[in-house]
Design a protein around this motif. Structure first.
Motif, PDB file in Angstrom:
ATOM      1  N   ALA A 251     -16.856  14.571  13.652  1.00 15.44           N
ATOM      2  CA  ALA A 251     -16.162  15.781  13.214  1.00 15.44           C
ATOM      3  C   ALA A 251     -14.669  15.528  13.230  1.00 15.44           C
ATOM      4  O   ALA A 251     -14.102  15.114  14.229  1.00 15.44           O
ATOM      5  CB  ALA A 251     -16.515  16.953  14.125  1.00 15.44           C
ATOM      6  N   SER A 252     -14.043  15.752  12.092  1.00 13.83           N
ATOM      7  CA  SER A 252     -12.609  15.480  11.985  1.00 13.83           C
ATOM      8  C   SER A 252     -11.790  16.528  12.720  1.00 13.83           C
ATOM      9  O   SER A 252     -10.694  16.263  13.181  1.00 13.83           O
ATOM     10  CB  SER A 252     -12.195  15.431  10.506  1.00 13.83           C
ATOM     11  N   ASP A 253     -12.327  17.721  12.827  1.00 10.63           N
ATOM     12  CA  ASP A 253     -11.634  18.806  13.525  1.00 10.63           C
ATOM     13  C   ASP A 253     -12.530  19.251  14.671  1.00 10.63           C
ATOM     14  O   ASP A 253     -13.384  20.105  14.497  1.00 10.63           O
ATOM     15  CB  ASP A 253     -11.369  19.962  12.544  1.00 10.63           C
ATOM     16  N   PRO A 254     -12.372  18.662  15.844  1.00 10.21           N
ATOM     17  CA  PRO A 254     -13.269  18.982  16.943  1.00 10.21           C
ATOM     18  C   PRO A 254     -13.230  20.469  17.277  1.00 10.21           C
ATOM     19  O   PRO A 254     -12.181  21.100  17.221  1.00 10.21           O
ATOM     20  CB  PRO A 254     -12.758  18.143  18.108  1.00 10.21           C
ATOM     21  N   ILE A 255     -14.389  20.965  17.629  1.00 10.58           N
ATOM     22  CA  ILE A 255     -14.502  22.378  17.974  1.00 10.58           C
ATOM     23  C   ILE A 255     -14.023  22.549  19.407  1.00 10.58           C
ATOM     24  O   ILE A 255     -14.458  21.840  20.303  1.00 10.58           O
ATOM     25  CB  ILE A 255     -15.972  22.851  17.859  1.00 10.58           C
ATOM     26  N   GLY A 256     -13.126  23.498  19.603  1.00 13.43           N
ATOM     27  CA  GLY A 256     -12.645  23.780  20.949  1.00 13.43           C
ATOM     28  C   GLY A 256     -13.708  24.474  21.777  1.00 13.43           C
ATOM     29  O   GLY A 256     -14.770  24.851  21.292  1.00 13.43           O
ATOM     30  N   HIS A 257     -13.417  24.659  23.052  1.00  8.96           N
ATOM     31  CA  HIS A 257     -14.372  25.277  23.980  1.00  8.96           C
ATOM     32  C   HIS A 257     -14.756  26.687  23.528  1.00  8.96           C
ATOM     33  O   HIS A 257     -15.926  27.054  23.580  1.00  8.96           O
ATOM     34  CB  HIS A 257     -13.779  25.304  25.387  1.00  8.96           C
ATOM     35  N   ASN A 258     -13.780  27.480  23.071  1.00 10.96           N
ATOM     36  CA  ASN A 258     -14.077  28.849  22.620  1.00 10.96           C
ATOM     37  C   ASN A 258     -14.980  28.854  21.390  1.00 10.96           C
ATOM     38  O   ASN A 258     -15.863  29.695  21.270  1.00 10.96           O
ATOM     39  CB  ASN A 258     -12.787  29.617  22.323  1.00 10.96           C
ATOM     40  N   GLY A 259     -14.742  27.912  20.483  1.00  7.92           N
ATOM     41  CA  GLY A 259     -15.577  27.824  19.283  1.00  7.92           C
ATOM     42  C   GLY A 259     -17.006  27.453  19.607  1.00  7.92           C
ATOM     43  O   GLY A 259     -17.950  28.018  19.064  1.00  7.92           O
ATOM     44  N   VAL A 260     -17.169  26.482  20.523  1.00  2.88           N
ATOM     45  CA  VAL A 260     -18.504  26.059  20.936  1.00  2.88           C
ATOM     46  C   VAL A 260     -19.230  27.213  21.612  1.00  2.88           C
ATOM     47  O   VAL A 260     -20.400  27.491  21.329  1.00  2.88           O
ATOM     48  CB  VAL A 260     -18.421  24.837  21.886  1.00  2.88           C
TER      49      VAL A 260
ATOM     50  N   LYS B 240     -18.719  30.457  21.301  1.00  3.25           N
ATOM     51  CA  LYS B 240     -19.037  31.500  20.330  1.00  3.25           C
ATOM     52  C   LYS B 240     -20.234  31.104  19.476  1.00  3.25           C
ATOM     53  O   LYS B 240     -21.156  31.900  19.262  1.00  3.25           O
ATOM     54  CB  LYS B 240     -17.806  31.769  19.448  1.00  3.25           C
ATOM     55  N   LEU B 241     -20.255  29.858  18.995  1.00  6.74           N
ATOM     56  CA  LEU B 241     -21.367  29.389  18.166  1.00  6.74           C
ATOM     57  C   LEU B 241     -22.670  29.330  18.968  1.00  6.74           C
ATOM     58  O   LEU B 241     -23.738  29.649  18.445  1.00  6.74           O
ATOM     59  CB  LEU B 241     -21.050  28.016  17.577  1.00  6.74           C
TER      60      LEU B 241
ATOM     61  N   ALA C 205     -16.949  33.882  10.264  1.00  9.71           N
ATOM     62  CA  ALA C 205     -15.719  33.106  10.506  1.00  9.71           C
ATOM     63  C   ALA C 205     -15.988  31.834  11.314  1.00  9.71           C
ATOM     64  O   ALA C 205     -15.558  30.742  10.906  1.00  9.71           O
ATOM     65  CB  ALA C 205     -14.667  33.978  11.176  1.00  9.71           C
ATOM     66  N   PRO C 206     -16.679  31.901  12.451  1.00  7.25           N
ATOM     67  CA  PRO C 206     -16.935  30.656  13.180  1.00  7.25           C
ATOM     68  C   PRO C 206     -17.821  29.673  12.405  1.00  7.25           C
ATOM     69  O   PRO C 206     -17.622  28.459  12.489  1.00  7.25           O
ATOM     70  CB  PRO C 206     -17.657  31.108  14.457  1.00  7.25           C
ATOM     71  N   VAL C 207     -18.762  30.200  11.642  1.00  5.37           N
ATOM     72  CA  VAL C 207     -19.629  29.312  10.860  1.00  5.37           C
ATOM     73  C   VAL C 207     -18.819  28.608   9.781  1.00  5.37           C
ATOM     74  O   VAL C 207     -18.919  27.392   9.614  1.00  5.37           O
ATOM     75  CB  VAL C 207     -20.824  30.097  10.247  1.00  5.37           C
ATOM     76  N   LEU C 208     -18.017  29.366   9.060  1.00  3.64           N
ATOM     77  CA  LEU C 208     -17.192  28.767   8.003  1.00  3.64           C
ATOM     78  C   LEU C 208     -16.161  27.794   8.586  1.00  3.64           C
ATOM     79  O   LEU C 208     -15.894  26.744   8.013  1.00  3.64           O
ATOM     80  CB  LEU C 208     -16.480  29.858   7.198  1.00  3.64           C
ATOM     81  N   GLU C 209     -15.588  28.129   9.712  1.00  5.12           N
ATOM     82  CA  GLU C 209     -14.512  27.323  10.302  1.00  5.12           C
ATOM     83  C   GLU C 209     -15.023  26.070  10.997  1.00  5.12           C
ATOM     84  O   GLU C 209     -14.441  24.997  10.876  1.00  5.12           O
ATOM     85  CB  GLU C 209     -13.721  28.178  11.294  1.00  5.12           C
ATOM     86  N   HIS C 210     -16.114  26.180  11.749  1.00  4.62           N
ATOM     87  CA  HIS C 210     -16.541  25.078  12.608  1.00  4.62           C
ATOM     88  C   HIS C 210     -17.807  24.365  12.159  1.00  4.62           C
ATOM     89  O   HIS C 210     -18.056  23.246  12.585  1.00  4.62           O
ATOM     90  CB  HIS C 210     -16.755  25.580  14.045  1.00  4.62           C
TER      91      HIS C 210
END
Length: 152
Positions: free
Chosen positions: A16-25, A27-28, A57-62
């Motif tokens: 993943a070129s843009d690692p998901i931060g802790h909050n993103g993980v 939330k997902l 938003a999280p699905v599209l972003e991460h």
């Protein structure tokens, strides 16, 4: 299952070129971390239990644009189906009620017409009385409502 797998792939993907931060993980995982969570999230999105933006938003972003588009297509389709189903149920109920009201009105009209034709003395109507009743406005309307034509 699709969303659960897509989220699992996005979280565990080493490239993943843009690692998901802790909050993103977090939330997902709350939204799509298991099959049960995914099902609950999809039901909430369609029924108004959670806002579309909070889920998309999280699905599209991460996760991916493709997963986001699939989610939005699912939401749009499910909402349209639900709206059409509810509308159809209400219209069907109203039509049945209207049909029932029309039947009652026709029966009352027929009763009043025949009561008027037989007079006060009898409980039956003679053929002559019925023939005399055929050309009245009330009987003509009654037959039209029943879609019966008066043959010559």
């Amino acid at each position: 299952i699709f969303f659960t797998q897509a989220v699992a792939d996005a979280i565990t993907s080493p490239e993943a070129s843009d690692p998901i931060g802790h909050n993103g993980v977090e939330k997902l995982q709350i939204l799509f971390g298991s099959t049960q969570a995914s099902l609950l999230t999809l039901i909430k999105v369609v029924s108004g239990g959670v806002d579309w933006q909070e889920v998309s938003a999280p699905v599209l972003e991460h996760v991916s644009i493709f997963a986001g588009i699939v989610l939005l297509l699912y939401i749009g389709f499910a909402v349209l189906v639900l709206l059409n189903l509810v509308t159809g149920l209400f219209v069907d109920g109203a039509m049945k009620l209207s049909h029932s009201d029309n039947e009652v009105e026709l029966l009352e009209t027929a009763y009043a017409l025949f009561k008027k034709a037989r007079g006060r003395s009898s409980r039956s109507i003679t053929l002559e009385e019925f023939r005399g009743l055929l050309n009245t406005t009330g009987m003509i309307r009654f037959f039209e409502a029943l879609e019966i034509s008066k043959g010559r």
